[in-house]
Every structure is written in structure tokens, then in C-alpha cells.
Motif scaffolding. Structure first.
Motif: not given
Length: 211
Positions: A70-97
Motif C-alpha cells: 500500500g501507499g502512505g501519506t495519501v493526500l489527494t484523489p489523484v494519489d488514490v488513482d495512481a496507487l490503484t493503477d499500480l496495483g496497491a491494495r490499501f492506502i494510509v492517510t495522515p488525516n480524515t479527508d
């Protein structure tokens, strides 16, 4: 957004999220392999690491069938899309956006949302987070975890930030399901064997709480 998945038991077999903050692509595969060999199946590479996309993509290709990458320090929906395209399965955020959390849920990712207060925790749950990350745990302590558990639903709560192997049992007793291990596990440039030794110490500390 709440549903049965929100209240699920921890996704990870070993509820210790290995955080490789600052790792570069040349080091990633060796350290991830060592972690998997030590029983870890949740490995986070924060997005403020150098060339994180290559590191995550390489890790997914090499180990995606054996561990959750997974990817951490995920801050934007663009980050989410990039991680999904890479095949990541989870994200960790530093906040509650809520926009980031809801978007990650729509893309099929597990979300570990960073929070500090009960209000932030409930906001993250309402947005769809399936797991929570109390940060920095060492600032708030075990009493804070125990108080939160009195009001929060029984979803996975990880403690992150300054949690040593010796302190882990106290947080587990207070109501956390596990921990995210960052600087106590890995510092940029350290040898693979140091990562392995640190990972082994935390895993043993967790197992000792079960006996």
C-alpha cells in the motif's frame, strides 16, 4: 458511508503495518522480501519517499500475491488513482479527508485513516474508512486509546508514531488491534539485516501478547 465492511476484523494476518518511509527503488525489493520472510503481510511505502511509484509498482509485481502493498501519506484523489493503477491494495492517510477516503473506497481500496480525536475518527468512519490510525500514538498514550475504545465501533485501530516493541503490549491491552511501525523499523539507507532484526522484534512482541 458505513457498512459491514467498515466493522470487519483486520484485513492483515499480522496486524503490524511495516512502514518503509524514505526507501528508494534500488532498496525496496530486498527489504520487502525480508519483511515477508518475517511474517509481515502489510507493507506501506509513503508517497513522500523518493520515486515511490516505481517502488510500489515493483513491490506489487514481485510480492503482490504474498502481501498487501500500500501507499502512505495519501493526500489527494489523484494519489488514490495512481496507487490503484499500480496495483496497491490499501492506502494510509495522515488525516480524515472525506473526499480521499470515499474515492479510495470507490476504487476498491482498503483505507487506514489517520486521526487523533474521537470526532475525527467518527468523520473517517462516516466517509468509509475501514480502519483507523491513531497518530502520533506516543503523544496520546495508552489512556487515550482506552478512552476512544469506549465510544468507537469495533473496527481495527492501529497505533502509529513512537511505538516501540516494548510498548506494544500496553497499546494492545488498551484496545488497539496492532501498530504501524515506521522509524522503529526502517531508516533510509540501513542494511536489510537491520530491517529484519527490527521486524522480528516487533513480531515477537506481538506474539508474546497472545500467549
Amino acid at each position: 458511508m458505513t457498512d459491514d465492511a467498515t466493522l470487519a476484523t483486520p484485513t492483515f494476518r499480522l496486524p503490524l503495518i511495516a512502514i518503509l518511509r524514505g526507501i528508494g527503488p534500488q532498496e525496496t525489493l530486498a527489504h520487502v522480501q525480508a519483511l515477508i520472510e518475517e511474517g509481515y503481510d502489510a507493507i506501506e511505502i509513503p508517497l513522500n519517499s523518493p520515486d515511490w511509484a516505481r517502488s510500489i509498482g515493483d513491490a506489487v509485481k514481485a510480492f503482490g500475491e504474498r502481501a498487501w502493498i500500500g501507499g502512505g501519506t495519501v493526500l489527494t484523489p489523484v494519489d488514490v488513482d495512481a496507487l490503484t493503477d499500480l496495483g496497491a491494495r490499501f492506502i494510509v492517510t495522515p488525516n480524515t479527508d472525506p473526499l480521499v477516503i470515499a474515492h479510495a473506497r470507490r476504487r476498491g481500496l482498503q483505507v487506514v485513516a489517520g486521526f487523533a480525536t474521537a470526532s475525527e475518527a467518527f468523520a473517517a468512519i462516516a466517509a468509509g474508512a475501514q480502519m483507523l490510525k491513531l497518530f502520533p500514538a506516543s503523544t496520546y498514550g495508552t489512556g487515550h486509546v482506552r478512552a476512544l475504545r469506549a465510544v468507537l465501533p469495533s473496527l481495527p485501530l492501529f497505533v502509529v508514531g513512537g511505538v516501540s516493541a516494548s510498548a506494544l503490549s500496553g497499546y494492545l491491552s488498551a484496545g488497539s488491534c496492532g501498530a504501524g511501525i515506521g522509524g522503529e523499523l526502517y531508516k533510509p539507507g540501513q542494511p536489510v539485516e537491520r530491517t529484519r532484526e527490527n521486524a522480528r522484534a516487533f513480531r515477537q512482541a506481538y506474539l508474546d501478547t497472545l500467549s
